[in-house]
Design a protein around this motif. Structure first.
Motif, PDB file in Angstrom:
ATOM      1  N   ARG A 127     -16.603   5.616  37.262  1.00  0.00           N
ATOM      2  CA  ARG A 127     -16.995   4.756  36.138  1.00  0.00           C
ATOM      3  C   ARG A 127     -17.374   3.368  36.632  1.00  0.00           C
ATOM      4  N   LEU A 128     -18.276   2.723  35.896  1.00  0.00           N
ATOM      5  CA  LEU A 128     -18.612   1.339  36.175  1.00  0.00           C
ATOM      6  C   LEU A 128     -17.637   0.420  35.460  1.00  0.00           C
ATOM      7  N   GLY A 129     -17.455  -0.785  36.006  1.00  0.00           N
ATOM      8  CA  GLY A 129     -16.561  -1.760  35.400  1.00  0.00           C
ATOM      9  C   GLY A 129     -15.480  -2.195  36.365  1.00  0.00           C
ATOM     10  N   ALA A 130     -14.533  -2.990  35.854  1.00  0.00           N
ATOM     11  CA  ALA A 130     -13.457  -3.537  36.674  1.00  0.00           C
ATOM     12  C   ALA A 130     -12.365  -2.490  36.892  1.00  0.00           C
ATOM     13  N   TYR A 131     -11.696  -2.571  38.033  1.00  0.00           N
ATOM     14  CA  TYR A 131     -10.607  -1.666  38.386  1.00  0.00           C
ATOM     15  C   TYR A 131      -9.348  -2.478  38.656  1.00  0.00           C
ATOM     16  N   SER A 132      -8.191  -1.888  38.345  1.00  0.00           N
ATOM     17  CA  SER A 132      -6.923  -2.524  38.686  1.00  0.00           C
ATOM     18  C   SER A 132      -6.601  -2.269  40.150  1.00  0.00           C
ATOM     19  N   LEU A 133      -6.117  -3.301  40.837  1.00  0.00           N
ATOM     20  CA  LEU A 133      -5.719  -3.164  42.236  1.00  0.00           C
ATOM     21  C   LEU A 133      -4.225  -2.930  42.383  1.00  0.00           C
ATOM     22  N   ASN A 134      -3.508  -2.843  41.279  1.00  0.00           N
ATOM     23  CA  ASN A 134      -2.054  -2.676  41.317  1.00  0.00           C
ATOM     24  C   ASN A 134      -1.573  -1.544  40.427  1.00  0.00           C
ATOM     25  N   GLY A 135      -2.421  -0.570  40.172  1.00  0.00           N
ATOM     26  CA  GLY A 135      -2.026   0.508  39.291  1.00  0.00           C
ATOM     27  C   GLY A 135      -2.172   0.123  37.835  1.00  0.00           C
ATOM     28  N   ASP A 136      -1.986   1.094  36.947  1.00  0.00           N
ATOM     29  CA  ASP A 136      -2.211   0.864  35.523  1.00  0.00           C
ATOM     30  C   ASP A 136      -1.239  -0.158  34.935  1.00  0.00           C
ATOM     31  N   SER A 137      -0.041  -0.261  35.506  1.00  0.00           N
ATOM     32  CA  SER A 137       0.960  -1.142  34.919  1.00  0.00           C
ATOM     33  C   SER A 137       0.980  -2.528  35.550  1.00  0.00           C
ATOM     34  N   GLY A 138       0.229  -2.737  36.618  1.00  0.00           N
ATOM     35  CA  GLY A 138       0.253  -4.007  37.318  1.00  0.00           C
ATOM     36  C   GLY A 138      -0.946  -4.864  36.984  1.00  0.00           C
ATOM     37  N   PRO A 139      -0.986  -6.098  37.530  1.00  0.00           N
ATOM     38  CA  PRO A 139      -2.145  -6.972  37.291  1.00  0.00           C
ATOM     39  C   PRO A 139      -3.409  -6.382  37.885  1.00  0.00           C
ATOM     40  N   ALA A 140      -4.548  -6.775  37.304  1.00  0.00           N
ATOM     41  CA  ALA A 140      -5.822  -6.209  37.739  1.00  0.00           C
ATOM     42  C   ALA A 140      -6.249  -6.725  39.103  1.00  0.00           C
ATOM     43  N   ASP A 141      -5.633  -7.818  39.548  1.00  0.00           N
ATOM     44  CA  ASP A 141      -6.031  -8.400  40.821  1.00  0.00           C
ATOM     45  C   ASP A 141      -4.893  -8.291  41.840  1.00  0.00           C
ATOM     46  N   LEU A 142      -5.169  -8.738  43.034  1.00  0.00           N
ATOM     47  CA  LEU A 142      -4.220  -8.660  44.141  1.00  0.00           C
ATOM     48  C   LEU A 142      -4.267  -9.978  44.893  1.00  0.00           C
ATOM     49  N   GLN A 143      -3.112 -10.650  45.032  1.00  0.00           N
ATOM     50  CA  GLN A 143      -3.108 -11.929  45.730  1.00  0.00           C
ATOM     51  C   GLN A 143      -3.329 -11.712  47.220  1.00  0.00           C
ATOM     52  N   LEU A 144      -4.260 -12.483  47.762  1.00  0.00           N
ATOM     53  CA  LEU A 144      -4.596 -12.413  49.174  1.00  0.00           C
ATOM     54  C   LEU A 144      -4.330 -13.789  49.771  1.00  0.00           C
ATOM     55  N   ASP A 145      -3.324 -13.865  50.639  1.00  0.00           N
ATOM     56  CA  ASP A 145      -2.957 -15.145  51.232  1.00  0.00           C
ATOM     57  C   ASP A 145      -4.014 -15.619  52.218  1.00  0.00           C
ATOM     58  N   ALA A 146      -4.006 -16.911  52.506  1.00  0.00           N
ATOM     59  CA  ALA A 146      -4.917 -17.460  53.510  1.00  0.00           C
ATOM     60  C   ALA A 146      -4.706 -16.742  54.833  1.00  0.00           C
ATOM     61  N   GLY A 147      -5.802 -16.238  55.406  1.00  0.00           N
ATOM     62  CA  GLY A 147      -5.733 -15.524  56.673  1.00  0.00           C
ATOM     63  C   GLY A 147      -5.346 -14.068  56.570  1.00  0.00           C
ATOM     64  N   GLN A 148      -5.013 -13.585  55.358  1.00  0.00           N
ATOM     65  CA  GLN A 148      -4.585 -12.195  55.209  1.00  0.00           C
ATOM     66  C   GLN A 148      -5.783 -11.255  55.239  1.00  0.00           C
ATOM     67  N   GLU A 149      -5.611 -10.118  55.892  1.00  0.00           N
ATOM     68  CA  GLU A 149      -6.666  -9.113  56.010  1.00  0.00           C
ATOM     69  C   GLU A 149      -6.144  -7.775  55.526  1.00  0.00           C
ATOM     70  N   ILE A 150      -6.956  -7.078  54.744  1.00  0.00           N
ATOM     71  CA  ILE A 150      -6.628  -5.740  54.286  1.00  0.00           C
ATOM     72  C   ILE A 150      -7.801  -4.815  54.608  1.00  0.00           C
ATOM     73  N   GLU A 151      -7.614  -3.531  54.358  1.00  0.00           N
ATOM     74  CA  GLU A 151      -8.651  -2.549  54.704  1.00  0.00           C
ATOM     75  C   GLU A 151      -9.052  -1.755  53.469  1.00  0.00           C
ATOM     76  N   PHE A 152     -10.342  -1.588  53.280  1.00  0.00           N
ATOM     77  CA  PHE A 152     -10.894  -0.770  52.204  1.00  0.00           C
ATOM     78  C   PHE A 152     -11.386   0.535  52.818  1.00  0.00           C
TER      79      PHE A 152
END
Length: 389
Positions: A167-192
């Motif tokens: 589907r098109l549109g925004a996705y939650s990054l924390n599951g259905d019960s969590g906030p739609a966004d994810l805090q990324l600290d300065a210098g933090q790296e994650i993998e998609f």
């Protein structure tokens, strides 16, 4: 129609995303009517107040995330990954959405044209941006790895999702019960990470086809900022001859401020038993609710648009291209909506399998996304949800 039924462009599929950080200062005065008996003045030079930065990088640069898999064949599986990093000095909130989708046919070669399930059999020049068959046979998963923990966006640990159902549109990054966004600290790296597999039952109909999914990542200073077109809920009704209520009709208003052309629609009923949109009739003479001549999709607009699969059908979930139904005739045309005007879209008829009786769509939720090109050349997508009455 209420104002919520209208749609407007929040972003385009290729517009740059950015964040703005602002420092403000407030001043106050007090002690009116007092007098200083002693005074002393000192100077201090070279003081600096510097704004922090938000800097989202992908694979070490500011470019868009790239998942590039090519030359796949039936039964293939694989994985591709992208590094996402906050290279700024401030923490930010990472948001994710699917901003666009295409399923190009890329022409039709000789073995492909003879395939039983090929919808564009007219040779190398046939087919459009949404008429390929690969999305119906491509399973995918998408996830973020944060300190080794997976955050699934499409699919889950045990299940893939069909590409045609993304589907098109925004996705939650924390599951259905969590906030739609994810805090990324300065210098933090994650993998998609994207995992994929091609059905081993697919045949020549997918040769040269491709699937293009436009992903939008953005790093925001505050929560609640969006980076993809907002999904709107619109009113809808059921339609159909002899009261079978197997079609869906809804209206949209062009609030872009300029002429808009609708070239394709993505149709996704919530009921996964529904596999086809098909009137099972030929011809292109459908007008204003008269189904005697048949048309699978009709857009009543300033310039009417339609597409008719003839005696065939359109698989759902999937894209339906108004400019290419696979045949060299006049049974397809884009719809043009003038600025401020309203168009009525009719879809008929939803079916469970080929040849099955039309399905009653009363109270059956449907997602419909419009592929829109504005008069200035901008391409954007308009995701809608509805529950016909």
């Amino acid at each position: 129609m209420s104002d919520d039924d209208s749609w407007s462009a929040e972003i385009t599929r290729r517009r740059a995303l950015g964040g703005m950080f602002t420092l403000g200062a407030a001043a106050s005065a007090a002690g009116a009517g007092t007098m200083a008996l002693f005074s002393d003045t000192e100077s201090s030079t070279g003081n600096t107040v510097q704004a922090g930065t938000l800097d989202l990088t992908v694979n070490g640069s500011g470019s868009n995330a790239v998942v590039d898999v090519s030359n796949v064949a039936p039964g293939n599986t694989g994985s591709d990954s992208t590094r996402i990093r906050n290279d700024g000095t401030l923490p930010g909130y990472l948001t994710f959405g699917v901003a666009g989708f295409a399923n190009p046919e890329n022409g039709v070669n000789e073995p492909e044209s003879g395939a039983l399930l090929e919808r564009d059999p007219r040779g190398a020049s046939s087919g459009g941006d949404h008429t390929g068959e690969l999305a119906q046979s491509l399973d995918i998963k998408m996830k973020l790895l944060v300190d080794g923990d997976p955050h699934y966006l499409v699919g889950d640990e045990n299940e893939y999702e069909l590409a045609s159902e993304v589907r098109l549109g925004a996705y939650s990054l924390n599951g259905d019960s969590g906030p739609a966004d994810l805090q990324l600290d300065a210098g933090q790296e994650i993998e998609f990470v994207t995992d994929y597999k091609i059905s081993d039952n697919v045949r020549n109909e997918v040769q040269s086809d491709s699937v293009v999914i436009d992903l939008a990542f953005a790093l925001m200073q505050e929560r609640g900022q969006t980076v993809v077109p907002e999904t709107r809920e619109v009113d809808a009704s059921t339609i159909g001859p002899k009261g079978n209520n197997a079609g869906v009709r809804f209206a949209v208003t062009n609030d872009f401020g300029q002429e808009a052309t609708v070239s394709a629609l993505h149709v996704q009923p919530a009921n996964t038993d529904l596999e086809l949109l098909s009137d099972l009739q030929g011809g292109s003479g459908y007008r204003n609710g008269n189904y005697d001549f048949g048309a699978d999709v009709y857009v009543d607009a300033d310039t009417d648009g339609w597409v008719d699969g003839g005696s065939g059908e359109f698989p759902v979930p999937g894209w339906i291209d108004l400019t290419a139904d696979g045949y060299d005739d006049n049974a397809d045309r884009e719809a043009v909506i003038a600025a401020g005007n309203t168009a009525t879209v009719s879809l008929y008829a939803f079916r469970q399998t080929e040849g099955s009786y039309p399905f009653d769509m009363t109270d059956e939720p449907v997602r419909v996304t419009l592929d829109v090109t504005l008069n200035d050349g901008t391409e954007t997508f308009v995701p809608l949800t509805m529950t016909p009455e």
